[in-house]
Write a protein that holds these residues in place. Sequence first.
Motif, PDB file in Angstrom:
ATOM      1  N   GLU A 301       0.865  -1.049  -0.588  1.00  9.21           N
ATOM      2  CA  GLU A 301       0.133   0.271   0.287  1.00  9.21           C
ATOM      3  C   GLU A 301       0.947   1.118  -0.140  1.00  9.21           C
ATOM      4  OE1 GLU A 301      -3.294  -0.316   2.907  1.00  9.21           O
ATOM      5  OE2 GLU A 301      -3.025   2.444   3.089  1.00  9.21           O
ATOM      6  N   CYS A 303       0.501   4.174   1.371  1.00 10.11           N
ATOM      7  CA  CYS A 303      -0.075   4.723   2.725  1.00 10.11           C
ATOM      8  C   CYS A 303       1.466   3.805   3.683  1.00 10.11           C
ATOM      9  CB  CYS A 303      -0.265   5.041   3.449  1.00 10.11           C
ATOM     10  SG  CYS A 303      -2.164   5.879   3.763  1.00 10.11           S
ATOM     11  N   TYR A 349      -3.187   2.158  -5.216  1.00  6.96           N
ATOM     12  CA  TYR A 349      -3.246   1.947  -3.771  1.00  6.96           C
ATOM     13  C   TYR A 349      -2.079   0.711  -2.743  1.00  6.96           C
ATOM     14  CZ  TYR A 349      -5.439   1.201   0.971  1.00  6.96           C
ATOM     15  OH  TYR A 349      -5.938   0.620   2.316  1.00  6.96           O
ATOM     16  N   CYS A 383      -7.629   6.902   2.033  1.00  5.96           N
ATOM     17  CA  CYS A 383      -5.716   6.743   2.754  1.00  5.96           C
ATOM     18  C   CYS A 383      -4.583   7.253   1.665  1.00  5.96           C
ATOM     19  CB  CYS A 383      -6.135   6.164   3.674  1.00  5.96           C
ATOM     20  SG  CYS A 383      -5.643   4.464   2.951  1.00  5.96           S
ATOM     21  N   CYS A 384      -4.947   6.991   0.840  1.00 10.38           N
ATOM     22  CA  CYS A 384      -2.886   6.668   0.527  1.00 10.38           C
ATOM     23  C   CYS A 384      -3.238   8.275  -0.624  1.00 10.38           C
ATOM     24  CB  CYS A 384      -3.035   5.558  -0.889  1.00 10.38           C
ATOM     25  SG  CYS A 384      -3.097   4.386   0.035  1.00 10.38           S
TER      26      CYS A 384
HETATM   27 ZN   LIG Z   1      -3.514   4.546   2.012  1.00  3.10          ZN
END
Ligand SMILES: [Zn+2]
Length: 647
Positions: A301, A303, A349, A383-384
Amino acid sequence: MPLSPLTFLPFPLGSITPLGWLKNQLRLQANGLSGHLDEFWPDVKDSRWIGGNAEAWERFPYWLDGVIPLAHLINDSNLITRVNSYVEYILDHQAEDGWLGPRKMVIYAGGTEFLKYDLWAQFLILKALVQYYDVTQDQRVPEVVEKSLRGIDNYIDRIPLFDWGQFRWFEVLIPIYWLYDLKSLPRPAGDVLVADADEVQWLLDLAVKLHAQGFHWGDFFSRWPLTQPTPKGRWNFAGHVVNNAMAVKAQGLWCRLTGDESDRHAVYDIVTKLDRFHGMVTGVFTGDECLAGKRPAQGTELCAVVEYAYSLEVLLSIMGDPRFADRLEKIIFNALPATFSPDMWAHQYDQQVNQVECSIRERDWNSNYNESNLFGLEPNFGCCTANLSQGWPKFATHLWMGLEEGGLVAIAYAPSRVQMLIKGVPVTVTLETDYPFREDLHLSIDVAQPVEFPLLLRIPSWAKGASIRLFYAGTTYLPEPGSFFRIERLWEGKKEINLHFPMQPSLLDGFRGAVAIQRGPLVYALKIGERWQQVNTENPYRQLPHADWEVYPTTPWNYALAVNGGSLDEDIEFENRDLGDCPFSPDGAPVIAKVKGRKLPGWRMENGSAADVPISPASSDEPLEAVEFIPYGCTNLRVTEFPVLRK
Ligand SMILES: [Zn+2]
């Protein structure tokens, strides 16, 4: 007991100016998603953090955490103005109990005064505000941070940490230590400087309470059970890839308070075990989105990529180990750019080390959705989309660090200028280079008056035969790879230094006997022809330029490589190309490599991914061809781990 001092001191935002390709890359980022999310993406544009009615959790603070440094690094006045107005709103709307931004209620834990809120987003906004203070010196920030931390101290007495706040508890040590250091500075009292330890002790007491309630990553890894890929459907906090990438720094941060050697040791234990059981040749580990083993078709991912890099930046400051910087460069120059479209308007992602098709298809992810490797606005989860913003800017702000006694440390290398005062004397150091695409780095050190200080230059551990030429002295040194080379002298006027880091090719071990090619800080991957196809066109937020794309291969990828025992210098031919405006793109790759190989017709796709790499040595009757490789960070589709051809 006071906090143990940092080995290297990060410079405040504003001290380091990006130059050359790095400045260009940050400009690209600001022209892409990062610089525009607040204009069109509801989760930032209409966030409840700034009075809207959309997302009330981590996305707005994630975005701020990256765009505050981004805006200032490239001095984008429009973006700075917008960012300042959002921070103003947040500073002006702190609740009486210290809470910042919206409250995202999780569950009732009794009457209305016992509502249960996860503290993770509070930790995150505090990290962003600390950076804001660096550039603005806004005196409200320390007051707001103190009020927030006092509120957290009060809150966890009744509602102990849980969920994200529990597993990411150590992130709040960053603003806690920041406030501790700020308030510990001696201040004038009459004729003398004084500091009152009692005034700040509560901050360290709070850290101890948080530690007691938080997840103990060091202990967990000492008897770590997560050595296998996470079974499908078993999503969990302890195996969550982003939690693990953040947790790489957990024991490092904690050891500033304990001074305990076992905490320092735990940092290496965590890194080593993640590498051994889930590590990729790009320096990151898999997680889609929990730890996913060594297969190069598993996902990592985005993130986790940016959080791992940030963890290493924090660890470098605390522990000063140059190996962390080797890893940092590897992640930033390879895994980070690879997971964006070249214009940074689309991101994935999940990225795969062997990634031969990006499409909406069922893959062997542990728990992510089928669209996770699309290039798009918010594939799988958003989120990313917000958190991607911190990758390049935080790398730029950690390229150089200072020494307590006065001095300068070259942590990681990219074209940049750093300006600071050493013993009251203005010092400017400029690094001109096309590294990591070239082997030479040119430094000039310019001082306003003669001043003595040490300059520490990191020598990458792969740089066998590295040399440092001091033009002003007419001498050349041959420093030890994997160390900091120290030059201490009385600096006068302007002095020039050249660093030469020879980049020799080597083979990295992949999964099931596969190999990957590395040269210097760059991993190389097969260049695959691409066909981009826009998808999700019915979604108004996924229209051009922030569209979603599938990417299909138009050229073969299933080769075995003839790198079987001879000299790699003879097997692989490297050639420099111009460094243009978009180096991290297939067509803009500043280096290409030619490697001989034969097709393996039996190596095919499975569920949209390359099947497991055939066992080496592999045999093939297909003709021997010279195939083109480019740096991993320049690819969108690629194969990185290959079987070796039988001699
Ligand atoms: Zn993320």
